[in-house]
Design an enzyme around this catalytic site. Structure first.
Site, short mmCIF file in Angstrom:
data_model
loop_
_atom_site.label_atom_id
_atom_site.label_comp_id
_atom_site.label_asym_id
_atom_site.label_seq_id
_atom_site.Cartn_x
_atom_site.Cartn_y
_atom_site.Cartn_z
N CYS A 115 0.70 -1.23 -0.06
CA CYS A 115 -0.05 0.07 -0.03
C CYS A 115 0.95 1.29 -0.15
CB CYS A 115 -0.81 0.17 1.26
SG CYS A 115 -2.13 -1.46 1.09
N HIS A 252 -3.72 7.43 2.19
CA HIS A 252 -3.90 5.98 1.66
C HIS A 252 -5.39 5.77 2.03
CE1 HIS A 252 -3.91 1.63 0.86
NE2 HIS A 252 -3.79 1.57 2.24
N ASN A 282 -10.07 -0.22 -0.54
CA ASN A 282 -8.62 -0.20 -0.26
C ASN A 282 -8.00 -0.61 -1.78
OD1 ASN A 282 -5.96 -0.26 0.31
ND2 ASN A 282 -6.02 -1.18 2.37
#
Length: 325
Positions: A115, A252, A282
């Site tokens: 990520c 994020h 996500n």
């Protein structure tokens, strides 16, 4: 003192057509729309087709970024793709993107920091552009996280989605101050002792399989809020700015509770926080450029704004970047 910085001159994003709602998931896994939204803030996610590899998503985002920058594929001399879901073990997705775009011979490789990948990739590209080794770089975050899901595990399968975002980086001359356009400061971190908190249980040299994503959610949440806040503080220090100088915080998009936790810890104005997790879920390395593009397209983020990016992912890796658009 005149300095060369790498600046974002174009941005683009792409989301697969298929939308999977929380209600759709509730048809085959023990969950509900209320349960998911309460814990994550997620309402839906996008899912790539079986015949649509990560490189296809990356190419679409890259085309839009190049058009936004007024550039063509002939200008591109560097492609970096941040991804944890490559088309194949090798070659790199970046090489495949280079071929699909029809770009000429240049530098192309992937960055794998899960990520945190987009922030890591930006820092790498910054090194090339700011030092005269690239005149037009494509930095892409592209993921098909749904391909790593165990669809019987409601603690993970509800969290992730697919998508891609890309930026064009070009050199810009500045005076070495925080008023300059471009990348101003980075902070990158990794703690390999925490690999068991977020990982995929497969790989070429272990199981010979792709594997599924596994996560110790509560522990990841705790580390995320603390680590991200530290990384942001360090990136601001590197850029010689204060949190109060930041116009927009683009985190994020992992979980709305994490986004809020970091904001509260740093005293960030919630009206300055860009959140797209409700509609994108996500998307790992793709989430920052997806959110950044959404906020630019709707007019919130404008040229000249001070922007703070941050992410944390498996590794554990985390990082932040301060830049002026």
């Amino acid at each position: 003192m005149s300095v060369t910085r790498s600046a974002v001159t174009g941005i683009g994003s792409y989301l697969p057509e298929q939308i999977v709602t929380n209600a759709d998931l509730a048809k085959f896994v023990d969950t509900s729309d209320e349960w998911i939204q309460e814990r994550t803030g997620i309402k839906q996610r996008h899912k790539a087709r079986d015949d649509q590899p990560t490189s296809d998503l990356a190419v679409e985002a890259a085309k839009k970024a190049l058009a936004d920058a007024g550039k063509t594929v002939t200008d591109v001399d560097l492609i970096i793709v941040a991804t944890t879901t490559p088309d194949m073990t090798f070659p790199a997705v970046a090489s495949i993107v280079q071929a699909k775009l029809g770009a000429g011979v240049g530098i192309a490789f992937d960055v794998q920091a899960v990520c945190s990948g987009f922030v890591y990739a930006l820092s790498v590209a910054d090194g090339f552009v700011a030092r005269g080794l690239s005149k037009c770089a494509l930095v892409i975050g592209a993921e098909e996280m749904t391909k790593l899901m165990d669809w019987t595990d409601r603690t993970t399968c509800v969290l992730f989605g697919d998508g891609a975002g890309a930026v064009v980086l070009e050199p810009r001359e500045g005076q070495g101050t925080s008023d300059d356009q471009g990348m101003l400061g980075f902070a990158l971190r990794a703690d390999g002792s925490k690999t068991d908190l977020l990982y995929v249980d497969g790989g070429p040299s272990t199981t010979g399989t792709v594997g599924h994503l596994r996560m110790a959610g509560n522990q990841v949440f705790r580390h995320a809020v603390v680590n991200i806040a530290e990384g942001i503080t360090a990136a601001c220090a590197a850029a010689n700015i204060e949190i109060a100088d930041v116009d927009w915080f683009v985190p994020h998009q992992a979980n709305q509770r994490i986004i809020k936790g970091v904001g509260d810890r740093l005293g960030l104005d919630e009206n300055k926080v860009i959140s797209t997790v409700a509609t994108h879920a996500n998307t790992s390395a793709a989430s920052i450029p997806l959110a950044l593009d959404a906020a630019i397209q709707d007019g919130r983020i404008k040229k000249g704004d001070m922007i703070l990016l941050e992410a944390m992912g498996g590794g554990l890796t985390w990082g932040a970047c301060a830049l002026r658009l």
